[in-house]
Design a protein around this motif. Sequence first.
Motif, PDB file in Angstrom:
ATOM      1  N   MET A  15      28.544  -0.553  28.014  1.00  0.00           N
ATOM      2  CA  MET A  15      27.757   0.150  29.024  1.00  0.00           C
ATOM      3  C   MET A  15      27.814   1.661  28.825  1.00  0.00           C
ATOM      4  SD  MET A  15      26.509  -2.359  30.575  1.00  0.00           S
ATOM      5  CE  MET A  15      25.862  -1.905  32.136  1.00  0.00           C
ATOM      6  N   ASN A  16      27.488   2.118  27.623  1.00  0.00           N
ATOM      7  CA  ASN A  16      27.509   3.532  27.317  1.00  0.00           C
ATOM      8  C   ASN A  16      26.100   4.036  27.049  1.00  0.00           C
ATOM      9  OD1 ASN A  16      30.405   3.985  27.259  1.00  0.00           O
ATOM     10  ND2 ASN A  16      30.386   2.644  25.501  1.00  0.00           N
ATOM     11  N   GLU A  17      25.954   5.316  27.161  1.00  0.00           N
ATOM     12  CA  GLU A  17      24.699   5.963  26.782  1.00  0.00           C
ATOM     13  C   GLU A  17      24.929   6.609  25.427  1.00  0.00           C
ATOM     14  OE1 GLU A  17      24.099   8.666  29.966  1.00  0.00           O
ATOM     15  OE2 GLU A  17      23.724   7.093  31.422  1.00  0.00           O
ATOM     16  N   LYS A  32      17.401  12.646  21.443  1.00  0.00           N
ATOM     17  CA  LYS A  32      16.807  11.520  22.152  1.00  0.00           C
ATOM     18  C   LYS A  32      17.940  10.667  22.706  1.00  0.00           C
ATOM     19  CE  LYS A  32      13.248   8.045  21.849  1.00  0.00           C
ATOM     20  NZ  LYS A  32      12.154   7.489  21.111  1.00  0.00           N
ATOM     21  N   TRP A  33      17.785  10.204  23.948  1.00  0.00           N
ATOM     22  CA  TRP A  33      18.792   9.434  24.657  1.00  0.00           C
ATOM     23  C   TRP A  33      18.443   7.953  24.589  1.00  0.00           C
ATOM     24  CZ3 TRP A  33      18.023   6.307  28.899  1.00  0.00           C
ATOM     25  CH2 TRP A  33      19.145   5.885  29.573  1.00  0.00           C
ATOM     26  N   PHE A  34      19.468   7.109  24.442  1.00  0.00           N
ATOM     27  CA  PHE A  34      19.296   5.660  24.405  1.00  0.00           C
ATOM     28  C   PHE A  34      20.339   5.001  25.283  1.00  0.00           C
ATOM     29  CE2 PHE A  34      17.597   7.212  20.444  1.00  0.00           C
ATOM     30  CZ  PHE A  34      16.449   6.473  20.279  1.00  0.00           C
ATOM     31  N   TYR A  35      19.978   3.867  25.856  1.00  0.00           N
ATOM     32  CA  TYR A  35      20.913   3.094  26.654  1.00  0.00           C
ATOM     33  C   TYR A  35      21.675   2.095  25.778  1.00  0.00           C
ATOM     34  CZ  TYR A  35      22.776   0.137  30.331  1.00  0.00           C
ATOM     35  OH  TYR A  35      23.614  -0.575  31.146  1.00  0.00           O
ATOM     36  N   CYS A  36      21.016   1.571  24.759  1.00  0.00           N
ATOM     37  CA  CYS A  36      21.629   0.574  23.875  1.00  0.00           C
ATOM     38  C   CYS A  36      22.002   1.195  22.540  1.00  0.00           C
ATOM     39  CB  CYS A  36      20.667  -0.578  23.617  1.00  0.00           C
ATOM     40  SG  CYS A  36      20.244  -1.511  25.077  1.00  0.00           S
ATOM     41  N   LYS A  37      23.207   0.887  22.079  1.00  0.00           N
ATOM     42  CA  LYS A  37      23.679   1.423  20.809  1.00  0.00           C
ATOM     43  C   LYS A  37      22.808   0.948  19.650  1.00  0.00           C
ATOM     44  CE  LYS A  37      27.728   1.714  17.867  1.00  0.00           C
ATOM     45  NZ  LYS A  37      29.120   1.296  17.691  1.00  0.00           N
ATOM     46  N   SER A  38      22.371  -0.303  19.678  1.00  0.00           N
ATOM     47  CA  SER A  38      21.565  -0.824  18.565  1.00  0.00           C
ATOM     48  C   SER A  38      20.229  -0.104  18.466  1.00  0.00           C
ATOM     49  CB  SER A  38      21.356  -2.333  18.693  1.00  0.00           C
ATOM     50  OG  SER A  38      20.670  -2.640  19.880  1.00  0.00           O
ATOM     51  N   HIS A  39      19.624   0.264  19.594  1.00  0.00           N
ATOM     52  CA  HIS A  39      18.362   1.016  19.569  1.00  0.00           C
ATOM     53  C   HIS A  39      18.590   2.416  19.026  1.00  0.00           C
ATOM     54  CE1 HIS A  39      16.432  -1.649  22.900  1.00  0.00           C
ATOM     55  NE2 HIS A  39      16.860  -2.347  21.874  1.00  0.00           N
ATOM     56  N   ALA A  40      19.688   3.033  19.422  1.00  0.00           N
ATOM     57  CA  ALA A  40      20.021   4.364  18.922  1.00  0.00           C
ATOM     58  C   ALA A  40      20.269   4.317  17.416  1.00  0.00           C
ATOM     59  CB  ALA A  40      21.244   4.914  19.644  1.00  0.00           C
ATOM     60  N   ARG A  41      20.981   3.302  16.963  1.00  0.00           N
ATOM     61  CA  ARG A  41      21.279   3.168  15.534  1.00  0.00           C
ATOM     62  C   ARG A  41      20.012   2.940  14.720  1.00  0.00           C
ATOM     63  NH1 ARG A  41      25.044  -0.590  15.699  1.00  0.00           N
ATOM     64  NH2 ARG A  41      23.534  -2.256  15.563  1.00  0.00           N
ATOM     65  N   ASP A  42      19.105   2.109  15.225  1.00  0.00           N
ATOM     66  CA  ASP A  42      17.840   1.872  14.523  1.00  0.00           C
ATOM     67  C   ASP A  42      17.033   3.160  14.407  1.00  0.00           C
ATOM     68  OD1 ASP A  42      18.479  -0.795  14.267  1.00  0.00           O
ATOM     69  OD2 ASP A  42      17.235  -1.433  15.971  1.00  0.00           O
ATOM     70  N   PHE A  43      16.962   3.921  15.495  1.00  0.00           N
ATOM     71  CA  PHE A  43      16.248   5.195  15.484  1.00  0.00           C
ATOM     72  C   PHE A  43      16.919   6.171  14.519  1.00  0.00           C
ATOM     73  CE2 PHE A  43      15.465   9.482  17.136  1.00  0.00           C
ATOM     74  CZ  PHE A  43      14.080   9.492  17.144  1.00  0.00           C
TER      75      PHE A  43
END
Length: 57
Positions: A15-17, A32-43
């Motif tokens: 549950m991290n940002e 850019k801010w993400f709620y999910c680590k996998s979305h942040a990693r993909d970006f």
Amino acid sequence: MIRGVIESVTDTLDMNEWNVLWVDDKGKSRGKWFYCKSHARDFYNKLPYMNKRMERA
């Protein structure tokens, strides 16, 4: 497919940002801010810049 299922389960438990930060070609800092680590990693992996980082917010 299995990787996606595992990431979605671990993302709900984590549950991290996350912030992805980079410097563009004009020398301007971007983020850019993400709620999910996998979305942040993909970006993050798709960013063409060398000066970039991903951090927990």
